[in-house]
Enzyme design. Structure first.
Site, PDB file in Angstrom:
ATOM      1  CG  ASP A 486      -2.257   0.612   0.991  1.00 52.49           C
ATOM      2  OD1 ASP A 486      -2.349   1.456   0.083  1.00 52.49           O
ATOM      3  OD2 ASP A 486      -3.208   0.276   1.718  1.00 52.49           O
ATOM      4  CG  ASP A 548      -9.441   2.426  -0.483  1.00 51.97           C
ATOM      5  OD1 ASP A 548      -8.920   1.335  -0.779  1.00 51.97           O
ATOM      6  OD2 ASP A 548      -8.910   3.245   0.284  1.00 51.97           O
TER       7      ASP A 548
HETATM    8  C1  GLA Z   1      -5.779   1.810   2.177  1.00 52.10           C
HETATM    9  C2  GLA Z   1      -6.174   0.660   1.298  1.00 52.10           C
HETATM   10  C3  GLA Z   1      -7.216  -0.181   1.989  1.00 52.10           C
HETATM   11  C4  GLA Z   1      -6.660  -0.674   3.311  1.00 52.10           C
HETATM   12  C5  GLA Z   1      -6.202   0.498   4.148  1.00 52.10           C
HETATM   13  C6  GLA Z   1      -5.484   0.040   5.385  1.00 52.10           C
HETATM   14  O1  GLA Z   1      -6.830   2.709   2.318  1.00 52.10           O
HETATM   15  O2  GLA Z   1      -6.618   1.108   0.061  1.00 52.10           O
HETATM   16  O3  GLA Z   1      -7.614  -1.253   1.184  1.00 52.10           O
HETATM   17  O4  GLA Z   1      -5.603  -1.561   3.063  1.00 52.10           O
HETATM   18  O5  GLA Z   1      -5.321   1.350   3.428  1.00 52.10           O
HETATM   19  O6  GLA Z   1      -5.054   1.102   6.166  1.00 52.10           O
END
Ligand code: GLA
Length: 778
Positions: A486, A548
């Site tokens: 990420d 997301d």
């Molecule tokens: C980001 C990612 C999510 C999740 C969060 C965790 O927003 O896109 O899918 O992994 O971080 O903090």
């Protein structure tokens, strides 16, 4: 085309000796030649032509008394109207330049002219750590054109692939002088096309709403599609398309431009006087500065140029094949990807051994294959305020450690995956306390936080070594076979103009060092969803968490936008709970699956809380997905023009079957009879079309149960509530048998309108959808 020993006939070798360069894809030609003053004159890009057509095709530039003549005694030659392959500043071409260089003499004037050429088999990968398109089972040929301005040399590379109508371009600048050259702009490619009434298509958005397609007619002036966030961004994907006005999925000329790059990008499309269209693309020059010492060279990222005369769908076909064959890591390009269960939306930071093992167990029962421990597992990580940078496991949450956890997961018949966000650091972390200088900051300024975190300077070797060691240890100890990588904030407080690019080079180095020796590990990259969805990341991670936002109605637009330039196998897509965490929109379980199925499927809600009926449904979804997974992930994906703006139709065609998704974004009263246009397969062959059996919860129907059940039952009563845990109503089952040509106007069953004949009514409403499988009738 003429052949030259050892070189596939994709570059006309005979003509090249005369300074005419004809690069041929399977159905296309890309032609340019050396002008009488040594500039590279762009001649043609489109359907295949003969090299000898060059004279007829070359634009005859208009001459007017107003333009700067390159040579005083030759008024017919002005760089301002010459279609070109490269152009600088200061010699009378006032359009967008490909280069802005402070030359050894201190001036910004450049005039690169032809020196030589070279044709070689295969690709000519970047040398400085940038990822490059690779050769696969399909051969490639590379043409290098050498240009020079005094002691500064410029090589332009063109690689062409036997399988797809793509030309990959890049530039390499070498400083052969004794003084530094300062690069303020060095594009990967420049091309001038005659305007044919083009529309410009871009894929724009923001967090949770990435890659929405926007179309606008080209108008005089310059349109810039760019990112300044440090990454390719969710604001403007680096891919852009020029399409002849009125182009449809099947018809019209389409030209795509993209970059194999994950940092600040820039594509400028200029409609200039005399109706030329100039397209330049490369690293964003805003805030960029790179000093090239004597003897040094600078390489641009690769630019990908693709063409189709068969509309947006034709172009997507070219780009999907190119991405699969020449961008994605070869071990994963055509491999079936596992169905994952991810802990994020169900547990957020509240993960521990119990939650992970419960999801693994519940996932196994429904047929999922891999459980992903998302954020929250390492020391101090109770929320997004602390812990990033420290990759020691939180001993309270995971007292037996990651090795034990991975092993227990595997004993349950599931594989294990883990989330990391290595490029970031929370000021509240042991790492930051020990190495505050590892975070990117501008001297004398208070750095700006985002999500309570700073960015680690991965252009530094010591930072990279730390990350490689830490992440490798996490993978090896836990036996993880999947990593979600990420990156949850953008760059700020950049101390120097070369840092953003050095950062991206550093990132690629870290990825190469961690995942190169571990090709069995499936890397899914992510940046708050799709903030870094680009061909650079796809060279390392065959799939990217597309957004997301997992609301299926929103996902229709996101996945549809991305599908123009990237195949479904690159898009992580999960079924989550309803109502959606991002929109509060309630959607049927069937539609959440039907949309996610056209990507790399996962589940991201607490599977352990599923009722008996829900579990049966999810298990049926996963069984369906696995049965058709290769088609859905790697088949030929198409966006089928729908018959109403409220409908979306996607298809994925494999060798033996086609899967069709038909979606309704909102319903309307008294709809006209529906039409489902399944693209014609073989016109006279007979096919069987079968809908995927799907259900609707009794509780979702409420008082309408009276319409679909033989007797009235209180929708709030104990009977219905208890029954809905064990039973869901089957939606209408559809089967048709017809010739391929008839499927182009298939008439599906009507939708629910109160007086339902349930066996012959699709229970759709807002956000209803159905998947169909089309197979040859035996
Ligand atoms: C980001 C990612 C999510 C999740 C969060 C965790 O927003 O896109 O899918 O992994 O971080 O903090």
């Amino acid at each position: 085309m003429g052949g030259q020993a050892g070189v596939p006939a994709m570059i006309d070798a005979q003509a090249a000796r005369r300074g005419v360069f004809h690069i041929g894809g399977p159905h296309t030609s890309y032609l340019f030649r050396v002008s009488r003053y040594g500039h590279l004159e762009h001649v043609y890009w489109g359907p295949s032509v003969a090299t000898s057509d060059a004279d007829a095709l070359a634009v005859k530039p208009p001459t007017d008394g107003y333009q700067v003549a390159y040579a005083d005694d030759d008024a017919t030659y002005s760089l301002d109207v010459l279609p070109q392959e490269w152009s600088g500043l200061g010699k009378g071409d006032y359009r967008m330049p490909a280069a802005e260089l402070k030359m050894p003499d201190g001036s910004f004037t450049t005039d690169f002219r032809y020196v030589d050429y070279e044709v070689t088999d295969g690709v000519a990968p970047c040398q400085d750590g940038l990822p490059s398109a690779h050769e696969s089972k399909h051969p490639a040929t590379t043409l290098r054109i050498g240009l020079a301005d005094g002691d500064v040399a410029l090589d332009l590379y063109y690689t062409v692939f036997a399988c797809c109508d793509v030309v990959v371009r890049r530039a390499v600048l070498r400083n052969g002088s004794g003084e530094p050259v300062v690069i303020r702009r060095l594009m990967s490619q420049l091309v001038d096309l005659p305007n044919r009434a083009y529309d410009l298509v871009t894929f724009d958005g923001t967090w949770a709403a990435e890659a929405h397609r926007h179309v606008r007619p080209l108008a005089p002036g310059t349109y810039v599609n760019e990112s300044l966030t440090g990454f390719s961004s969710n604001r403007h994907n680096p891919a852009v398309i020029l399409a002849t006005r009125g182009a449809s999925e099947d018809h019209g000329e389409c030209f795509a431009f993209n970059l194999v790059y994950s940092g600040n990008h820039h594509t400028a499309v200029e409609l200039s006087r005399r109706n030329f269209v100039r397209v330049v693309s490369g690293i964003n020059p805003v805030g960029f500065e790179w000093t090239l010492a004597p003897g040094e060279q600078f390489e641009t990222p690769e630019a990908v140029l693709a063409y189709s005369r068969d509309g947006f769908d034709g172009l997507s076909g070219v780009l999907h094949a190119f991405t699969r064959d020449h961008i994605l890591p070869q071990d994963w390009a055509e491999a079936d990807r596992p169905v994952v269960v991810n802990t994020w939306e169900s547990a957020m930071f509240d993960v521990n051994e119990r939650t992970v093992l419960a999801q693994a167990r519940a996932g196994k029962r429904v047929g999922a294959e891999l459980v992903v421990l998302d954020d929250g597992w390492f020391t101090g990580r109770q929320s997004d305020h602390a812990g990033l940078g420290d990759y020691g496991v939180d001993a309270k949450k995971f007292p037996h450690g990651l090795g034990w956890l991975g092993q227990r997961v595997r004993e349950q018949g599931m594989r294990f995956g883990i989330w990391v966000e290595p490029e970031m650091v929370n000021p509240d972390s042991a790492l930051y306390r020990e190495h505050p200088d590892w975070a990117i900051t501008a001297p004398g300024r208070q750095p700006s936080l985002h999500r309570h975190q700073l960015v680690l300077d991965v252009s530094r070797e010591d930072v990279r070594d730390y990350l490689v060691e830490k992440v490798s240890a996490v993978i090896d100890e836990s036996g993880a076979e999947y990593v979600k990588w990420d990156c949850n904030r953008n760059l700020t407080d950049v101390p120097a103009g070369d840092l953003p690019h050095r950062y991206i080079l550093g990132l690629y180095d870290v990825l190469r060092r961690i995942f190169g020796p571990r090709p069995h590990v499936l890397l899914e990259s992510c940046a708050s969803g799709g903030n870094r969805f680009d061909l650079g990341m796809l060279c390392f991670s065959p799939q990217i968490w597309a957004s997301d936002c997992t609301d299926p109605v929103e996902r229709l637009a996101i996945q549809d936008g991305l599908s123009h330039c990237y195949p479904p196998s690159t898009m992580g897509a999960h079924v989550t709970a309803s109502p959606s965490q991002q929109t509060l929109r309630a959607t049927p379980l069937s539609t959440r699956f039907n949309v996610a199925a056209f990507g790399v499927l996962g589940y991201e809600f607490d599977l352990a809380t599923l009722s008996f009926a829900g579990r049966r449904d999810v298990a049926a979804q996963i069984a369906f997905y696995k049965a058709h997974r290769h088609t859905l992930q790697h088949g030929r994906f198409r966006r089928v023009p729908a018959t109403s703006p409220d409908h979306v139709v996607w298809t994925a065609a494999g060798a033996l079957e086609t899967v069709v998704g038909h979606y309704q974004t909102r319903t309307r009263a008294s709809q006209p009879p529906g039409v489902l246009a399944i693209p014609v397969l073989e016109p006279t062959r007979r096919y069987r079309v079968t809908s995927r059996p799907q259900t609707i919860g009794l509780d979702e129907l409420g008082h309408l149960l009276a319409f679909v059940l033989p007797r009235w039952l209180n929708p709030e009563g104990v009977l219905v509530r208890t029954a809905s845990r064990f039973y869901r109503l089957p939606d209408a089952a559809e089967t048709y048998e017809a010739t391929g040509v008839a499927l182009a106007t298939l008439a599906p069953l009507p939708q629910f309108e109160g007086t339902a004949d349930r066996a012959h009514t699709r229970l759709w409403g807002d956000h209803g959808s159905t998947l169909y499988v089309v197979e040859p009738a035996s």
